[in-house]
Design an enzyme around this catalytic site. Structure first.
Site, PDB file in Angstrom:
ATOM      1  CG  HIS A 122      -1.559   1.229   1.189  1.00 39.54           C
ATOM      2  ND1 HIS A 122      -1.572   2.784   1.970  1.00 39.54           N
ATOM      3  CD2 HIS A 122      -3.083   0.899   1.195  1.00 39.54           C
ATOM      4  CE1 HIS A 122      -2.916   2.864   1.691  1.00 39.54           C
ATOM      5  NE2 HIS A 122      -3.662   1.976   1.607  1.00 39.54           N
ATOM      6  CG  ASP A 200       0.924  -2.614   6.170  1.00 37.03           C
ATOM      7  OD1 ASP A 200       0.255  -2.601   6.769  1.00 37.03           O
ATOM      8  OD2 ASP A 200       0.157  -1.576   5.202  1.00 37.03           O
ATOM      9  CD  GLN A 203      -6.813  -4.359   4.303  1.00 36.43           C
ATOM     10  OE1 GLN A 203      -7.529  -4.871   4.664  1.00 36.43           O
ATOM     11  NE2 GLN A 203      -6.874  -3.102   3.763  1.00 36.43           N
ATOM     12  CE  LYS A 226      -7.257   0.405   6.282  1.00 31.99           C
ATOM     13  NZ  LYS A 226      -7.481   0.451   5.227  1.00 31.99           N
ATOM     14  CB  CYS A 366      -4.626   3.803  -1.520  1.00 30.22           C
ATOM     15  SG  CYS A 366      -5.033   4.848  -1.183  1.00 30.22           S
TER      16      CYS A 366
HETATM   17  C1  LIG Z   1      -2.628  -2.951   3.524  1.00 30.93           C
HETATM   18  C2  LIG Z   1      -2.505  -1.602   3.594  1.00 30.93           C
HETATM   19  N1  LIG Z   1      -1.589  -0.943   4.202  1.00 30.93           N
HETATM   20  C3  LIG Z   1      -1.882  -0.020   5.383  1.00 30.93           C
HETATM   21  C4  LIG Z   1      -2.841   0.863   4.736  1.00 30.93           C
HETATM   22  C5  LIG Z   1      -3.358   2.318   5.606  1.00 30.93           C
HETATM   23  O1  LIG Z   1      -3.660   2.380   6.730  1.00 30.93           O
HETATM   24  P1  LIG Z   1      -4.625   3.829   7.407  1.00 30.93           P
HETATM   25  O2  LIG Z   1      -4.858   4.685   5.890  1.00 30.93           O
HETATM   26  O3  LIG Z   1      -5.333   3.666   7.952  1.00 30.93           O
HETATM   27  O4  LIG Z   1      -3.495   4.733   7.923  1.00 30.93           O
HETATM   28  C6  LIG Z   1      -4.215   0.431   4.485  1.00 30.93           C
HETATM   29  C7  LIG Z   1      -5.599   1.023   4.273  1.00 30.93           C
HETATM   30  O5  LIG Z   1      -6.335   1.199   3.402  1.00 30.93           O
HETATM   31  C8  LIG Z   1      -4.381  -1.009   3.852  1.00 30.93           C
HETATM   32  O6  LIG Z   1      -5.188  -1.351   3.447  1.00 30.93           O
END
Ligand SMILES: Cc1ncc(COP(=O)(O)O)c(C=O)c1O
Lengths: 409, 137
Positions: A122, A200, A203, A226, A366
């Site tokens: 992401h 990370d 998800q 999430k 993203c």
């Molecule tokens: C794999 C992954 N990492 C990081 C994020 C970032 O999360 P946040 O926008 O809540 O910081 C997301 C959110 O879409 C994600 O899907």
């Protein structure tokens, strides 16, 4: 027994109709819905003991502090952290990653060092490292994606040998492909080559049982919104030893022991990394979300989503003109589906589905470099969670047919 | 009628399936390319301009949704043969009127991408300062 129909009753936003149709909310990977248990816990803070934490010597503040720290303990237990001191509250997963890239990164990454990521990150686990690499003249390398939509561990091994990276940072579950990465193995390989490892978990933590002691990563980042919690709260889990060795990220109140005009000594972890008044209601809300998930049982959550994935794969296989991205191996596939319908741009598809009460995501998700690598400009994505029903997948498939009819494809 | 049918009216789908003025020009006098950052779509317009500053010919190319591509197709038909200063006066209301849709907040960028690209191409040709509305498109 796990009963999604019953679970749905706890979620007020799922009871509504959209454009006169029952809502099929298939965008939980972007942000989940919240149960009344979470909303009630937050409301109770505002109505019954609203005060700042760690400051007031009076009833409300003591109670707020107790609930706030209680939530930290729940979250620690939820991911089997050996100590709640290893739980640092941030604004979201993105800020947790930036905390590491700024604090650990700026003091450990030097000119010519390698930062190893994967091709399915992401933007939030990519751009902070790009910024750091630029500042330090460090290099970025990427674990490639195989044809099976999984990370190529052979190539990973080679990259470790070739570049001896200082850190390996990668996603637990891809928000585009749904691929569940073999995180424990990737972490172990990183450690064996002397690298620090970060996962990370944005998800993965909401959808899979998580045990940080088994995982072994130095850092794990995730977002409250999430996983049934509110927005504005994220978590960085770090091993105490490495957190203790790191300089603070932000400076201010709450993160200090003693302050003089020209210098200050910093508080111990986790407070060293929590400058200023924290998002108190949000932390308490996340504590309630974790209670809710714990009650459901994360293994059951995983089984439920696996069933939905199997159902969706069978359903989508019967449709014409659909391209699905992602592995068909259910054991390494979370409840995320990216796809394209031939002749219909994902934005158009999302607009038409919206009229049918179906909420999906469309765009580059993203993860622009990954979506490009898949050979697409954009994709559509449906994602599942504890309250998702097979009927909603049916509603989605019906929507596909409506869109195809409207576009004459 | 439901809104999805309003959004995907005959005219939109017609221009999407049979785009007018799609392609590139041999020796364009001006061109401009923009991304729609929300979806990664790209649109390019190429312009042939006469000595008396009229738009002689125009072609567009790119990837995108039905809204953005049909908007580009319709816009090129609107402006072909028009003087440049007249083209700069086209505002979003006029274009949306021609499209006959209310794209709503999440799709408005798609609908107006073509207007931005066209105006930026004209501005770059004239070497004129870009007006605020175009910047904000
Ligand atoms: C794999 C992954 N990492 C990081 C994020 C970032 O999360 P946040 O926008 O809540 O910081 C997301 C959110 O879409 C994600 O899907």
């Amino acid at each position: 027994m796990f009963d999604a129909k019953k679970i749905r009753k706890d979620f007020p936003a799922l009871q509504k109709k959209v454009h006169g149709k029952p809502l099929a909310f298939l965008d939980s990977a972007a942000s989940s819905q919240r149960p009344t248990q979470v909303l009630d816990a937050m409301r109770a803070y505002f109505e019954e003991y609203n005060a700042n934490v760690h400051r007031g010597i009076y009833e409300y503040s003591e109670m707020a502090t107790q609930k706030y720290e209680g939530a930290r303990r729940k979250i620690a237990k939820f991911i089997n952290s050996p100590s709640e001191k290893e739980i640092i509250f941030t604004k979201n997963c993105t800020e947790a990653i930036n905390l590491v890239s700024n604090s650990w990164g700026r003091s450990n990454i030097h000119k010519g060092d390698t930062i190893l990521l994967s091709q399915m990150e992401h933007h939030s686990n990519l751009v902070p490292w790009q910024m750091l690499a630029k500042e330090k003249s460090a290099r970025l390398e990427f674990i490639p994606l195989g044809d099976d939509f999984k990370l190529d561990l052979h190539e990973y091994e080679k990259l470790l040998h070739r570049h001896s990276p200082k850190i390996v940072s990668f996603t637990g579950v891809s928000n585009v492909l749904g691929t569940i990465t073999p995180a424990k193995q990737i972490v172990k390989m990183a450690h064996d080559s002397g690298a620090v490892a970060m996962v990370d978990g944005a998800q993965s933590v909401p959808h899979l049982p998580t045990d940080v002691q088994q995982l072994g990563a130095d850092f794990l980042a995730f977002s409250g919104h999430k996983m049934l919690g509110p927005t504005g709260i994220g978590v960085l889990h770090g091993k105490a030893e490495i957190l203790n060795s790191m300089p603070p990220f932000l400076g201010g109140g709450d993160m200090i022991k003693n302050v003089e005009f020209r210098e200050a000594t910093y508080a111990d972890i986790p407070y060293k990394f929590e400058a200023g008044t924290p998002p108190i209601a949000e932390v308490i809300g996340l504590g309630a979300a974790v209670d809710y998930l714990h009650k459901l049982g994360m293994q059951h959550v995983r089984e439920h989503e696996k069933k939905l994935v199997r159902y969706a794969l069978e359903k989508f296989d019967g449709l014409s003109g659909i391209t699905l991205y992602g592995t068909r191996d259910l054991s390494s596939r979370g409840g995320v589906f990216s796809f394209n319908l031939k002749g219909i741009h994902p934005h158009d598809l999302a607009s038409i589905l919206d009229q049918e009460g179906v909420a999906i995501r469309a765009g580059h998700l993203c993860a622009q470099p990954l979506v490009q690598k898949l050979g697409a400009v954009a994709t559509a994505r449906a994602s599942f969670y504890v309250y998702t029903l097979e009927e909603e997948i049916d509603q989605l498939a019906l929507g596909f047919q409506k869109a195809q009819k409207a576009f004459g494809v | 009628m439901s809104m999805s049918f309003d959004l995907y009216r005959e005219i939109i789908l017609d221009h999407y399936k049979n785009p007018r003025n799609k392609g590139t020009l041999k020796a364009p006098d001006a061109k401009w390319r923009e991304n729609n950052p929300l979806c990664g779509d790209v649109l390019e317009m190429q312009l042939k301009i006469s000595k008396d500053k009229k738009l002689e010919d125009i072609k567009f190319s790119g990837d995108g949704c039905a809204i953005s591509l049909s908007s580009a197709s319709i816009l090129t038909e609107m402006v072909k043969g028009k003087p440049l200063d007249e083209i700069l006066k086209i505002d979003k209301k006029k274009l949306l009127g021609e499209l006959g849709i209310d794209p709503g907040p999440s799709r408005i960028k798609c609908a107006l991408l073509s207007l931005k690209v066209l105006k930026m191409a004209v501005y770059s040709y004239l070497g004129k300062e870009i007006d605020r509305e175009t910047k904000d498109l």
